[in-house]
Design an enzyme around this catalytic site. Structure first.
Site, mmCIF file in Angstrom:
data_model
loop_
_atom_site.group_PDB
_atom_site.id
_atom_site.type_symbol
_atom_site.label_atom_id
_atom_site.label_comp_id
_atom_site.label_asym_id
_atom_site.label_seq_id
_atom_site.Cartn_x
_atom_site.Cartn_y
_atom_site.Cartn_z
ATOM 1 N N ASP A 20 48.821 47.922 37.431
ATOM 2 C CA ASP A 20 49.677 46.757 37.700
ATOM 3 C C ASP A 20 50.184 46.280 36.348
ATOM 4 O OD1 ASP A 20 50.762 44.258 38.156
ATOM 5 O OD2 ASP A 20 49.281 43.703 39.673
ATOM 6 N N HIS A 27 52.753 38.660 43.113
ATOM 7 C CA HIS A 27 52.122 39.989 43.162
ATOM 8 C C HIS A 27 52.726 40.845 44.273
ATOM 9 C CE1 HIS A 27 48.950 38.823 40.330
ATOM 10 N NE2 HIS A 27 48.930 37.657 40.952
ATOM 11 N N TYR A 99 55.890 38.629 36.969
ATOM 12 C CA TYR A 99 54.587 37.983 37.097
ATOM 13 C C TYR A 99 53.456 38.948 36.701
ATOM 14 C CZ TYR A 99 51.280 34.506 38.055
ATOM 15 O OH TYR A 99 50.287 33.593 37.859
ATOM 16 N N ASN A 113 41.270 58.116 26.723
ATOM 17 C CA ASN A 113 41.124 58.263 28.164
ATOM 18 C C ASN A 113 41.376 56.883 28.783
ATOM 19 O OD1 ASN A 113 39.894 58.403 30.755
ATOM 20 N ND2 ASN A 113 38.651 60.113 30.053
ATOM 21 N N ASP A 140 47.112 48.573 47.926
ATOM 22 C CA ASP A 140 47.311 47.339 47.155
ATOM 23 C C ASP A 140 46.558 46.190 47.815
ATOM 24 O OD1 ASP A 140 48.297 45.718 45.114
ATOM 25 O OD2 ASP A 140 49.980 45.046 46.346
ATOM 26 N N TYR A 237 37.826 37.748 37.060
ATOM 27 C CA TYR A 237 38.827 38.234 38.007
ATOM 28 C C TYR A 237 40.177 38.410 37.324
ATOM 29 C CZ TYR A 237 42.082 38.590 41.823
ATOM 30 O OH TYR A 237 43.067 39.039 42.643
ATOM 31 N N LYS A 240 42.838 42.750 41.796
ATOM 32 C CA LYS A 240 41.921 43.707 42.422
ATOM 33 C C LYS A 240 42.192 45.123 41.906
ATOM 34 C CE LYS A 240 38.683 42.096 45.101
ATOM 35 N NZ LYS A 240 37.388 41.936 44.463
ATOM 36 N N ASP A 241 41.236 46.015 42.220
ATOM 37 C CA ASP A 241 41.275 47.367 41.660
ATOM 38 C C ASP A 241 42.434 48.198 42.222
ATOM 39 O OD1 ASP A 241 38.804 46.372 40.778
ATOM 40 O OD2 ASP A 241 37.834 47.153 42.570
ATOM 41 N N ASP A 242 42.769 47.925 43.471
ATOM 42 C CA ASP A 242 43.888 48.623 44.111
ATOM 43 C C ASP A 242 43.796 50.130 43.909
ATOM 44 O OD1 ASP A 242 44.638 46.122 44.894
ATOM 45 O OD2 ASP A 242 46.123 45.858 43.333
HETATM 46 P P1 13P Z 1 47.580 32.253 39.160
HETATM 47 O O1 13P Z 1 46.771 31.207 38.505
HETATM 48 O O2 13P Z 1 48.143 33.262 38.216
HETATM 49 O O3 13P Z 1 48.592 31.714 40.111
HETATM 50 O O4 13P Z 1 46.493 33.133 39.954
HETATM 51 C C1 13P Z 1 46.465 33.277 41.282
HETATM 52 C C2 13P Z 1 46.957 34.576 41.704
HETATM 53 O O5 13P Z 1 47.424 35.380 40.968
HETATM 54 C C3 13P Z 1 46.867 34.850 43.129
HETATM 55 O O6 13P Z 1 48.105 35.245 43.627
HETATM 56 P P1 13P Z 2 46.895 42.294 42.565
HETATM 57 O O1 13P Z 2 45.500 42.774 42.255
HETATM 58 O O2 13P Z 2 47.607 43.228 43.489
HETATM 59 O O3 13P Z 2 47.676 42.007 41.326
HETATM 60 O O4 13P Z 2 46.779 40.943 43.366
HETATM 61 C C1 13P Z 2 46.257 39.862 42.731
HETATM 62 C C2 13P Z 2 46.107 38.665 43.568
HETATM 63 O O5 13P Z 2 45.410 37.748 43.158
HETATM 64 C C3 13P Z 2 46.788 38.573 44.850
HETATM 65 O O6 13P Z 2 46.633 37.336 45.456
HETATM 66 MG MG MG Z 3 49.453 41.893 40.500
HETATM 67 MG MG MG Z 4 48.090 45.222 43.137
#
Ligand code: 13P
Ligand code: 13P
Ligand code: MG
Ligand code: MG
Length: 382
Positions: A20, A27, A99, A113, A140, A237, A240-242
């Site tokens: 990502d 996202h 974003y 690696n 995702d 956090y 996520k690993d996706d």
């Molecule tokens: P932000 O603080 O970046 O909005 O984190 C929340 C998030 O990314 C979930 O979409």
């Molecule tokens: P991603 O791991 O796909 O960037 O999503 C982050 C997130 O907080 C979604 O709400």
């Molecule tokens: Mg993202």
């Molecule tokens: Mg993602």
């Protein structure tokens, strides 16, 4: 004849590396300028002969580089190509004020690696068979461990995979490598003999993840998936690993249709909004590979192709031929189920089991909220 023998022994590597690097509208999705940049970077590498051919695609906000080459797994130059491409894309994302620019780039300097640096990797070096069908998956808004369920169904469950019963080449069963992501350990279990022990581990999807699968009779590699946990690398956090995975099909392995069959129904995975909720996984074609409602529901795409002569086999125009497997009404029941379950879970708001357990929430910003409240707790009078 000799040529034929050499061809059969050809070793080809399929590398699927994702990151990502930043996305459009929160996202949601990888925008066109980042695709353009990645395409150009991989085209140059193909011209230099580093890779034989490639496909750039997306799983929601994750940029996916599918590369076929002859350099083997964990190759420095291939991983550097992916790393440099992601770094350049992250810089472009930052310029465009997308974003989460550089979200999964967790380390500064490339160390030979990309494993442990943020990007997810599934790689498989194969000895090409006469015809080698491959299906790759990318998801995702979910985590490593989300492929445990379908991988179990595909390679260990005779109620899913008829070949386990009907094809004598598969009666030997399959060996599963399981990673304990918390303690950085691995174990290999053989099915059908150790099917219950396997389930005892992989049902705990937040901790154990299937990383590789081999056919037991000859140790032929037939599946590989990414198992990196971003929160364990970053200690907090960061999205996520996706995960991504590669599966090989047919001729003594599960058929393509058996590999896709577990996705005829939706199932629950960890991830979704803020990586903090259970959500139903929705199989979609590339046209719907984007996350919307409550940043989801978590989605998965599947691309099918043939590996031939060190490449993704090409059409008359010289372009790789790709089948967009979930772009099919056969998965519309799974999509409806996913939406029915999505609305049911969202009705529960922040109540478990819609929200992940407190163990899983340890790496999220909820900890700061709880710490603030901690000071206000008073012991109960006896
Ligand atoms: P932000 O603080 O970046 O909005 O984190 C929340 C998030 O990314 C979930 O979409
Ligand atoms: P991603 O791991 O796909 O960037 O999503 C982050 C997130 O907080 C979604 O709400
Ligand atoms: Mg993202
Ligand atoms: Mg993602």
């Amino acid at each position: 004849m000799l040529n034929g023998v050499l061809d059969l022994a050809r070793k080809t590597t399929v590398s699927l590396i994702k990151c990502d690097v930043g996305s459009l509208a929160g996202h949601h999705v990888v925008p066109q300028p980042l695709f353009n940049l990645a395409e150009k970077s991989l085209q140059e590498a193909a011209k230099k002969g580093l890779i034989n051919n490639f496909i750039v695609f997306n799983a929601g906000d994750d940029l996916e580089l599918l590369m076929v080459h002859e350099k083997g797994e964990q190759n420095h130059d291939i991983h550097k190509l992916a790393w440099d491409t992601f770094k350049a894309a992250a810089n472009r994302a930052a310029e465009l004020k997308l974003y989460g620019a550089g979200q999964d780039i967790l380390k500064n300097a490339f160390s030979g690696n990309v494993r442990g640096m943020g990007p997810g990797v599934a790689e498989m070096e194969i000895e090409e068979r006469r015809s080698d069908p491959v299906v790759v998956f990318a998801a995702d808004k979910t985590s490593a461990g989300s492929f445990n369920y379908p991988l179990f169904r595909i390679f260990a469950d005779p109620m899913n995979t008829a070949g386990l019963v009907i094809d004598p080449a598969m009666l030997c069963g399959f060996k599963f490598e399981v990673i304990d992501t918390l303690e950085n350990k691995s174990i290999v279990l053989k099915c059908p003999e150790e099917i219950y022990e396997l389930l005892a581990l992989i049902g705990t999807v937040g901790r154990y993840a299937i990383s590789r699968i081999w056919r037991a009779s000859d140790d032929m590699i037939c599946a590989a998936s990414s198992v990196s946990k971003l929160s364990l690398i970053a200690g907090k956090y960061v999205g996520k690993d996706d995960p991504v995975m590669i599966t090989r099909a047919q001729h003594g392995l599960p058929a393509v249709g058996e590999i896709l069959a577990p996705f005829m129904h939706s199932y629950f995975v960890q991830g979704w909004m803020r990586g903090s909720h259970w959500g139903p996984l929705m199989p979609v074609g590339l046209c719907d590979s984007k996350c919307t409602a409550f940043d989801g529901p978590p989605r998965i795409v599947a691309l099918g192709f043939q590996v031939a002569d060190g490449k993704i086999s090409c059409g008359d125009d010289g372009e790789p031929m790709i089948a967009d497997m979930f772009d099919d009404p056969a998965f519309s029941i799974a999509r409806s189920e996913a939406m029915e379950n999505a609305v049911m879970l969202r009705r529960m708001g922040e109540f478990e089991p819609a929200r992940l357990s407190s163990e899983e929430m340890e790496y999220t910003t909820i900890q700061t909220v709880l710490e603030k409240l901690g000071k206000r707790f008073k012991p109960l009078e006896k």
